[in-house]
Motif scaffolding. Structure first.
Motif, short mmCIF file in Angstrom:
data_model
loop_
_atom_site.label_atom_id
_atom_site.label_comp_id
_atom_site.label_asym_id
_atom_site.label_seq_id
_atom_site.Cartn_x
_atom_site.Cartn_y
_atom_site.Cartn_z
N ALA A 1 26.87 43.83 32.26
CA ALA A 1 27.73 43.79 31.32
C ALA A 1 28.92 43.49 31.24
O ALA A 1 29.84 43.17 29.93
CB ALA A 1 28.28 45.73 31.67
N ALA A 2 29.54 42.85 32.98
CA ALA A 2 30.23 41.66 32.19
C ALA A 2 30.11 40.50 32.40
O ALA A 2 31.27 39.27 32.09
CB ALA A 2 31.32 41.56 34.18
N ALA A 3 28.87 39.59 32.21
CA ALA A 3 28.56 38.65 31.70
C ALA A 3 28.51 38.51 29.92
O ALA A 3 27.60 38.55 29.86
CB ALA A 3 26.78 38.54 32.41
N LEU A 4 29.49 37.79 29.76
CA LEU A 4 29.81 37.47 28.69
C LEU A 4 28.85 35.93 27.88
O LEU A 4 29.27 35.77 29.05
CB LEU A 4 31.40 37.84 28.17
N LEU A 5 28.38 35.93 27.02
CA LEU A 5 27.87 35.01 26.48
C LEU A 5 28.37 34.32 26.08
O LEU A 5 29.20 34.43 25.09
CB LEU A 5 26.15 34.99 26.14
N LYS A 6 28.63 32.31 26.52
CA LYS A 6 28.55 31.55 25.48
C LYS A 6 28.37 30.87 25.24
O LYS A 6 26.82 30.96 24.84
CB LYS A 6 30.23 30.41 26.46
N ASP A 7 28.61 30.43 24.30
CA ASP A 7 27.98 28.60 23.16
C ASP A 7 27.42 28.14 23.83
O ASP A 7 27.53 27.86 24.99
CB ASP A 7 28.66 28.24 22.04
N GLY A 8 26.15 28.06 24.27
CA GLY A 8 25.54 27.03 25.15
C GLY A 8 24.74 27.26 25.76
O GLY A 8 24.27 26.51 26.80
N GLN B 1 22.24 29.23 28.83
CA GLN B 1 20.98 29.12 29.00
C GLN B 1 20.65 31.20 29.83
O GLN B 1 21.62 30.55 30.63
CB GLN B 1 20.96 28.29 30.11
N VAL B 2 20.19 31.27 28.93
CA VAL B 2 19.41 32.77 29.00
C VAL B 2 17.87 32.91 29.60
O VAL B 2 17.10 31.99 28.75
CB VAL B 2 19.71 34.14 28.76
N LEU B 3 17.53 33.45 30.81
CA LEU B 3 16.05 33.57 31.58
C LEU B 3 16.15 34.55 31.53
O LEU B 3 16.61 35.90 32.53
CB LEU B 3 15.98 32.07 32.84
N LEU B 4 14.65 35.23 31.28
CA LEU B 4 14.52 36.11 32.23
C LEU B 4 12.89 36.29 32.08
O LEU B 4 11.32 35.36 32.07
CB LEU B 4 14.25 37.53 30.49
N PHE B 5 12.57 37.33 33.55
CA PHE B 5 11.45 36.82 34.55
C PHE B 5 11.23 38.44 34.89
O PHE B 5 11.90 39.30 35.20
CB PHE B 5 11.89 35.99 35.07
N LYS B 6 10.00 38.24 35.36
CA LYS B 6 9.74 39.83 36.56
C LYS B 6 10.44 40.09 37.66
O LYS B 6 10.38 38.92 38.65
CB LYS B 6 7.93 40.06 36.66
N GLU C 1 31.94 32.98 13.91
CA GLU C 1 31.80 34.49 14.71
C GLU C 1 30.30 34.82 15.81
O GLU C 1 30.17 35.51 16.10
CB GLU C 1 32.35 35.83 14.17
N GLU C 2 29.36 34.15 15.70
CA GLU C 2 28.14 33.73 16.73
C GLU C 2 28.03 32.41 16.89
O GLU C 2 28.68 31.32 17.10
CB GLU C 2 27.23 33.73 15.48
N ILE C 3 27.01 32.32 18.32
CA ILE C 3 27.02 31.60 19.30
C ILE C 3 25.80 31.01 19.38
O ILE C 3 24.46 31.81 18.91
CB ILE C 3 27.94 31.69 20.38
N ASN C 4 25.35 30.29 19.99
CA ASN C 4 23.83 29.66 19.62
C ASN C 4 23.65 29.42 21.94
O ASN C 4 24.11 29.36 22.70
CB ASN C 4 23.80 28.48 20.24
N VAL C 5 22.08 30.46 21.91
CA VAL C 5 22.36 31.01 23.45
C VAL C 5 20.65 30.38 23.19
O VAL C 5 20.29 30.54 22.43
CB VAL C 5 22.42 31.97 24.08
N GLN D 1 18.77 31.13 19.95
CA GLN D 1 19.11 32.10 19.39
C GLN D 1 20.62 32.53 18.65
O GLN D 1 21.09 31.98 19.37
CB GLN D 1 18.95 33.43 20.32
N LYS D 2 20.42 32.65 17.70
CA LYS D 2 22.30 33.25 17.19
C LYS D 2 22.30 34.76 17.53
O LYS D 2 21.92 35.63 17.54
CB LYS D 2 22.43 33.09 15.37
#
Length: 71
Positions: A52-59, A61-66, A4-8, A15-16
């Protein structure tokens, strides 16, 4: 890894997380205020209203920026 865990990839760090976690929830888990960060998922900008609608899937890539403001 739990079934029930994925890697992103979060800013290049693996991150798991639970499967089908919305991007919005991931930011909450990181204690980030929604307006304090802009997000991209697999190279595509994700607006705050769409997180809220963007469900993360295994693999994924999430980037956070200002966020860039002004004109």
């Amino acid at each position: 890894m739990n079934a029930e865990e994925i890697n992103v990839s979060l800013d290049g760090q693996l991150q798991k997380i639970p499967a089908a976690t919305p991007l919005e929830h991931l930011l909450t888990q990181l204690s980030l205020a929604p307006e304090s960060v802009a997000t991209a998922l697999n190279g595509q900008f994700i607006a705050r209203s769409a997180r809220a609608a963007a469900l993360l899937k295994d693999g994924d890539q999430v980037l956070l920026f200002k966020p860039i403001v002004g004109g």
